[in-house]
Design a protein around this motif. Structure first.
Motif, PDB file in Angstrom:
ATOM      1  N   THR A 142      50.558  49.121  35.096  1.00  0.00           N
ATOM      2  CA  THR A 142      50.820  47.687  35.044  1.00  0.00           C
ATOM      3  C   THR A 142      50.136  47.080  33.831  1.00  0.00           C
ATOM      4  OG1 THR A 142      48.969  47.392  36.540  1.00  0.00           O
ATOM      5  CG2 THR A 142      51.157  47.395  37.508  1.00  0.00           C
ATOM      6  N   ASP A 143      50.640  45.953  33.405  1.00  0.00           N
ATOM      7  CA  ASP A 143      50.116  45.308  32.192  1.00  0.00           C
ATOM      8  C   ASP A 143      48.969  44.364  32.478  1.00  0.00           C
ATOM      9  OD1 ASP A 143      53.521  45.022  31.104  1.00  0.00           O
ATOM     10  OD2 ASP A 143      52.065  46.594  30.679  1.00  0.00           O
ATOM     11  N   PHE A 144      48.621  44.174  33.724  1.00  0.00           N
ATOM     12  CA  PHE A 144      47.591  43.182  34.033  1.00  0.00           C
ATOM     13  C   PHE A 144      46.649  43.677  35.120  1.00  0.00           C
ATOM     14  CE2 PHE A 144      51.336  42.310  36.644  1.00  0.00           C
ATOM     15  CZ  PHE A 144      50.787  42.275  37.912  1.00  0.00           C
ATOM     16  N   LYS A 145      45.482  43.050  35.164  1.00  0.00           N
ATOM     17  CA  LYS A 145      44.522  43.253  36.242  1.00  0.00           C
ATOM     18  C   LYS A 145      44.582  42.048  37.168  1.00  0.00           C
ATOM     19  CE  LYS A 145      40.912  44.102  33.567  1.00  0.00           C
ATOM     20  NZ  LYS A 145      39.555  44.546  33.167  1.00  0.00           N
ATOM     21  N   LEU A 146      43.894  42.131  38.307  1.00  0.00           N
ATOM     22  CA  LEU A 146      43.975  41.085  39.325  1.00  0.00           C
ATOM     23  C   LEU A 146      42.578  40.593  39.684  1.00  0.00           C
ATOM     24  CD1 LEU A 146      45.836  39.531  41.325  1.00  0.00           C
ATOM     25  CD2 LEU A 146      45.492  41.411  42.947  1.00  0.00           C
ATOM     26  N   ILE A 147      42.401  39.285  39.656  1.00  0.00           N
ATOM     27  CA  ILE A 147      41.140  38.662  40.076  1.00  0.00           C
ATOM     28  C   ILE A 147      41.415  37.824  41.321  1.00  0.00           C
ATOM     29  CG2 ILE A 147      39.301  37.039  39.478  1.00  0.00           C
ATOM     30  CD1 ILE A 147      39.595  37.840  36.589  1.00  0.00           C
ATOM     31  N   ILE A 148      40.730  38.149  42.418  1.00  0.00           N
ATOM     32  CA  ILE A 148      40.901  37.429  43.688  1.00  0.00           C
ATOM     33  C   ILE A 148      39.673  36.563  43.919  1.00  0.00           C
ATOM     34  CG2 ILE A 148      41.256  37.671  46.177  1.00  0.00           C
ATOM     35  CD1 ILE A 148      42.397  40.476  45.612  1.00  0.00           C
ATOM     36  N   LEU A 149      39.872  35.264  44.001  1.00  0.00           N
ATOM     37  CA  LEU A 149      38.782  34.322  44.264  1.00  0.00           C
ATOM     38  C   LEU A 149      38.980  33.741  45.660  1.00  0.00           C
ATOM     39  CD1 LEU A 149      38.529  32.461  40.833  1.00  0.00           C
ATOM     40  CD2 LEU A 149      37.088  34.298  41.690  1.00  0.00           C
ATOM     41  N   ASP A 150      38.215  34.240  46.616  1.00  0.00           N
ATOM     42  CA  ASP A 150      38.342  33.794  48.008  1.00  0.00           C
ATOM     43  C   ASP A 150      37.464  32.569  48.247  1.00  0.00           C
ATOM     44  OD1 ASP A 150      39.228  33.775  50.573  1.00  0.00           O
ATOM     45  OD2 ASP A 150      38.610  35.827  51.044  1.00  0.00           O
ATOM     46  N   GLU A 151      37.916  31.685  49.159  1.00  0.00           N
ATOM     47  CA  GLU A 151      37.187  30.450  49.503  1.00  0.00           C
ATOM     48  C   GLU A 151      36.873  29.642  48.253  1.00  0.00           C
ATOM     49  OE1 GLU A 151      33.998  30.986  52.326  1.00  0.00           O
ATOM     50  OE2 GLU A 151      34.881  32.847  53.051  1.00  0.00           O
ATOM     51  N   CYS A 152      37.869  29.486  47.418  1.00  0.00           N
ATOM     52  CA  CYS A 152      37.680  28.836  46.119  1.00  0.00           C
ATOM     53  C   CYS A 152      37.453  27.328  46.255  1.00  0.00           C
ATOM     54  CB  CYS A 152      38.898  29.100  45.241  1.00  0.00           C
ATOM     55  SG  CYS A 152      38.562  28.992  43.487  1.00  0.00           S
ATOM     56  N   ASP A 153      37.751  26.756  47.434  1.00  0.00           N
ATOM     57  CA  ASP A 153      37.515  25.328  47.614  1.00  0.00           C
ATOM     58  C   ASP A 153      36.024  25.005  47.688  1.00  0.00           C
ATOM     59  OD1 ASP A 153      37.467  26.758  49.934  1.00  0.00           O
ATOM     60  OD2 ASP A 153      38.677  25.383  51.111  1.00  0.00           O
ATOM     61  N   ASN A 154      35.168  26.039  47.739  1.00  0.00           N
ATOM     62  CA  ASN A 154      33.726  25.817  47.706  1.00  0.00           C
ATOM     63  C   ASN A 154      33.147  25.912  46.300  1.00  0.00           C
ATOM     64  OD1 ASN A 154      33.239  25.369  50.484  1.00  0.00           O
ATOM     65  ND2 ASN A 154      33.370  27.563  50.891  1.00  0.00           N
ATOM     66  N   MET A 155      33.968  26.173  45.300  1.00  0.00           N
ATOM     67  CA  MET A 155      33.485  26.215  43.919  1.00  0.00           C
ATOM     68  C   MET A 155      33.187  24.805  43.423  1.00  0.00           C
ATOM     69  SD  MET A 155      35.861  29.074  42.014  1.00  0.00           S
ATOM     70  CE  MET A 155      34.893  29.045  40.510  1.00  0.00           C
ATOM     71  N   THR A 156      32.178  24.699  42.583  1.00  0.00           N
ATOM     72  CA  THR A 156      31.841  23.387  42.003  1.00  0.00           C
ATOM     73  C   THR A 156      32.947  22.956  41.043  1.00  0.00           C
ATOM     74  OG1 THR A 156      30.641  24.422  40.188  1.00  0.00           O
ATOM     75  CG2 THR A 156      29.377  23.908  42.188  1.00  0.00           C
ATOM     76  N   ASN A 157      33.021  21.647  40.780  1.00  0.00           N
ATOM     77  CA  ASN A 157      34.031  21.136  39.858  1.00  0.00           C
ATOM     78  C   ASN A 157      33.830  21.676  38.448  1.00  0.00           C
ATOM     79  OD1 ASN A 157      35.466  19.676  41.738  1.00  0.00           O
ATOM     80  ND2 ASN A 157      34.325  17.781  41.415  1.00  0.00           N
ATOM     81  N   ALA A 158      32.548  21.853  38.053  1.00  0.00           N
ATOM     82  CA  ALA A 158      32.268  22.396  36.725  1.00  0.00           C
ATOM     83  C   ALA A 158      32.786  23.828  36.604  1.00  0.00           C
ATOM     84  CB  ALA A 158      30.765  22.352  36.453  1.00  0.00           C
TER      85      ALA A 158
END
Length: 342
Positions: free
Chosen positions: A123-139
């Motif tokens: 495949t031409d790409f890798k995969l990044i999974i960000l779980d519970e991303c609604d807890n990330m800061t706005n910055a």
């Protein structure tokens, strides 16, 4: 000196002659029975069909999965990853739980370092999974927006959250959004029947109804309750399910509702308080169940509206840490004031 036999132990035998590997035998059922393929998912056929098309045409976009807990968001993207990369996908996937790693430094270091290198697979790409991303800061989300844009040729992002409103619009516009709604009770029941048969759980019909009622379309919750009840009780019936979860039993909710509607204020308060102490009930669970019972009660519309409005305020105050005894008095008082004077 005695020699030690280093021969590995055979897998343990469990059930009707079926061998279960040791590494799977002690796992929580949520992980043990997690779907490994998109075809094994029990719901959201439209979403899985769309994802299959993306993968077959090698046109997977950035993804945003949102919806209540236990509806299959993480299982879906992991099944997609296995379809894309096969079982050996460790170096092609970065999975981060944004509840733990949610600062801007994680975006600048871990994510950028992973995204800037190329994959060795077909495949031409890798995969990044960000779980519970609604807890990330706005910055951190603002920094992530630029990373998504810069490394699109090399990486695909899958952002998973419960509340899409907490994801900044700039990230939402860069992703294809899929909403995972709560599972239908028939779908949960079908999956439970499979696991009950494999684990030889003695689940009664009223126990199954109680389990489906309490899970509210959350497959993870249903499996966790079932496993806990199976560990603590030989037969999983309605009483076992309610005792194991600490949730108020239906007959007690009926008794509480009748007490509030008929008895004098002080008598009602004392009876309900004693019931909460004896059975260890949380007032928040009682408020939720009383609301459901109100929908079935034959009350005037204006009376029901006043009661529901007051229950909503009480639930909010309990969520903010208000005193349960005061809120119990408020709930009973709300019922007394809302009832028409005879």
């Amino acid at each position: 000196m005695m020699e030690i036999d280093s021969t590995p132990l055979p897998p343990r035998n469990k059930g009707k002659g079926k061998l279960v590997p040791v590494e799977l035998d002690g796992l929580p059922w949520v992980e043990k029975y997690r779907p490994n393929d998109l075809s094994e998912l029990v719901s959201h056929e439209e979403i899985t069909d769309t994802l299959k098309t993306f993968i077959e045409k090698n046109r997977l976009p950035h993804l945003l999965f949102y919806g209540p807990p236990g509806t299959g968001k993480t299982s879906t993207i992991l099944a997609c990853a296995k379809k894309i990369y096969g079982n050996k996908f460790g170096s092609s996937i970065l999975e981060l739980n944004a509840s733990d790693d949610r600062g801007i430094d994680v975006v600048r270091e871990q994510i950028v370092n992973f995204a800037s290198t190329k994959t060795i697979y077909r495949t031409d790409f890798k995969l990044i999974i960000l779980d519970e991303c609604d807890n990330m800061t706005n910055a951190a989300q603002a920094a992530l927006r630029r990373v998504i844009e810069k490394y699109t040729k090399n990486v695909r992002f899958c952002i998973i959250c419960n509340y899409v409103s907490k994801i900044i619009p700039a990230i939402q516009s860069r992703c294809t959004r899929f909403r995972f709604s709560p599972l239908a009770l028939e779908q949960v029941e079908h999956r439970l029947n499979v696991i009950v048969e494999k684990e030889h759980v003695q689940l009664t019909e009223n126990g199954k109804k109680a389990l489906l009622r309490l899970c509210k379309g959350d497959m993870r919750r249903a499996l966790n309750i079932l496993q806990a009840c199976h560990a603590g009780y030989e037969q999983v019936d309605e009483e076992a399910v309610y005792n194991c979860t600490g949730h108020p039993q239906p007959q007690h909710i009926d008794s509480i509702l009748q007490t509030m509607l008929r008895d004098e204020y002080t008598t009602a308060y004392q009876r309900i308080e004693r019931m909460c102490i004896d059975h260890g009930y949380a007032l928040q669970d009682i408020v939720t169940d009383v609301f459901e019972k109100l929908q079935e009660a034959d009350l005037p519309s204006e009376t029901e509206m006043n009661m529901v409005t007051q229950l909503a305020d009480i639930e909010y105050r309990l969520g903010e840490g208000a005193n349960e005894k005061i809120q119990l008095g408020s709930m009973i008082g709300a019922f007394k004031l809302a009832l028409p004077v005879v």
